[in-house]
Write an enzyme that holds these catalytic residues in place. Structure first.
Site, PDB file in Angstrom:
ATOM      1  N   GLU A  47       1.309   9.856   1.763  1.00 43.37           N
ATOM      2  CA  GLU A  47       1.876   8.599   1.287  1.00 43.37           C
ATOM      3  C   GLU A  47       3.219   8.353   1.978  1.00 43.37           C
ATOM      4  O   GLU A  47       3.869   9.286   2.462  1.00 43.37           O
ATOM      5  CB  GLU A  47       2.071   8.638  -0.229  1.00 43.37           C
TER       6      GLU A  47
ATOM      7  N   ARG B 296     -11.474   1.940   4.574  1.00 43.75           N
ATOM      8  CA  ARG B 296     -10.812   3.209   4.274  1.00 43.75           C
ATOM      9  C   ARG B 296     -11.483   4.296   5.093  1.00 43.75           C
ATOM     10  O   ARG B 296     -12.691   4.482   5.042  1.00 43.75           O
ATOM     11  CB  ARG B 296     -10.915   3.521   2.777  1.00 43.75           C
TER      12      ARG B 296
ATOM     13  N   ARG C 214     -13.543  -0.453  -1.119  1.00 44.04           N
ATOM     14  CA  ARG C 214     -13.273  -0.501   0.316  1.00 44.04           C
ATOM     15  C   ARG C 214     -14.449   0.079   1.105  1.00 44.04           C
ATOM     16  O   ARG C 214     -15.124   0.987   0.624  1.00 44.04           O
ATOM     17  CB  ARG C 214     -11.998   0.289   0.640  1.00 44.04           C
TER      18      ARG C 214
END
Length: 277
Positions: free
Chosen positions: A90, A82, A148
């Protein structure tokens, strides 16, 4: 990727306040693959003044979206990276959050604009990173809350995270890390120039003829909770969903940004549709 064959560097520089110079914590199974104990010499992005920075090589095998990708290491293990300090929109209008992007209105047009730029950011990351050999550099704290690897990407020596900000693909995700001020300046410059997602113009997203006014919506049931049976059309249900993207009424069961998909779209009843021979 325009014929480039040079190595793409991916760098993780998570330097949270108070962490710089501290010993690398014992993160157990949250570490990168155990056999990657010999980092390459002098990879792009390693801070020579931070003993916590450590590097591995790998290959980007999947781009999830504009700020998330999967990297395969030499032992065959795949880890999700990430990008640190940036946030791309999004890719579903129902999941976008205009309130997080200063100057983008909480309207259907604002959400459509962010969705479009979420798609653009994903396409850009795919074109620049997919299939490329990368270098992953971890700081003292390696993982975010979802497990992540938190990362800064360097592409041919250039900070890819900062490039997302400079070209208007992302906003600053404002946490404490070493490059926070540089990233804030990059976002500020992009906003001032009106590039990328900061180029919002409501006229680019004309009101759909099917848009439903508040007065046209069915009254809220006595229990305060809509369900799909309360609406005559999908347009009405989507109007409620657009006004509350967190979907408190659970109208979008599959999370694809479309409410009550079993309903007719704009008032055309199944009985009115032609019957197939």
């Amino acid at each position: 990727m325009r014929g480039r064959r040079n190595t793409v560097g991916v760098v993780v520089l998570l330097l949270l306040a108070g962490c710089a110079g501290a010993p690398v914590p014992d993160v157990g199974t949250d570490s990168p693959p155990a056999d990657l104990e010999s980092p390459p010499d002098d990879p792009n992005g390693v801070d020579p003044n931070d003993p916590d920075d450590t590097a591995w090589t790998g290959t980007v095998v999947r781009v999830v979206d504009g700020d998330t990708m999967e990297v395969e290491f030499p032992n065959g293990e795949v880890d999700t990276v990430r990008l640190l300090g940036v946030d791309t929109p999004e890719t579903s209008a129902g999941s976008t959050s205009p309130g997080e992007f200063e100057g983008i209105p909480e309207t259907d047009a604002g959400r459509a604009h962010l969705k479009a730029w979420g798609d653009e950011a994903s396409t850009f990351a795919e074109s620049e990173l997919a299939g490329e050999e990368v270098t992953v550099v971890t700081g003292g704290d390696r993982r975010g809350s979802y497990g992540r690897l938190l990362a800064v990407l360097y592409v041919d020596g250039e900070d890819f995270n900062e490039r997302l900000l400079t070209e208007g693909y992302a906003r600053l995700y404002d946490t404490e890390f070493a490059k926070r001020d540089a990233y804030a300046a990059a976002e500020g410059d992009a906003r001032e120039r009106g590039v990328g997602l900061w180029s919002f113009d409501a006229s680019d997203y004309p009101t759909d003829v099917s848009e439903v006014d508040d007065a046209d919506l069915p009254p809220l049931p006595d229990d305060g909770d809509y369900d799909c049976g309360d609406f005559d059309t999908r347009a009405e249900a989507n109007a409620v969903l657009d006004r509350s993207p967190d979907d408190p009424h659970n109208l979008d069961a599959d999370g694809d940004g479309e409410a009550c998909e079993s309903l007719p779209e704009f008032g055309i009843t199944p009985a009115a549709l032609p019957v197939s021979p």
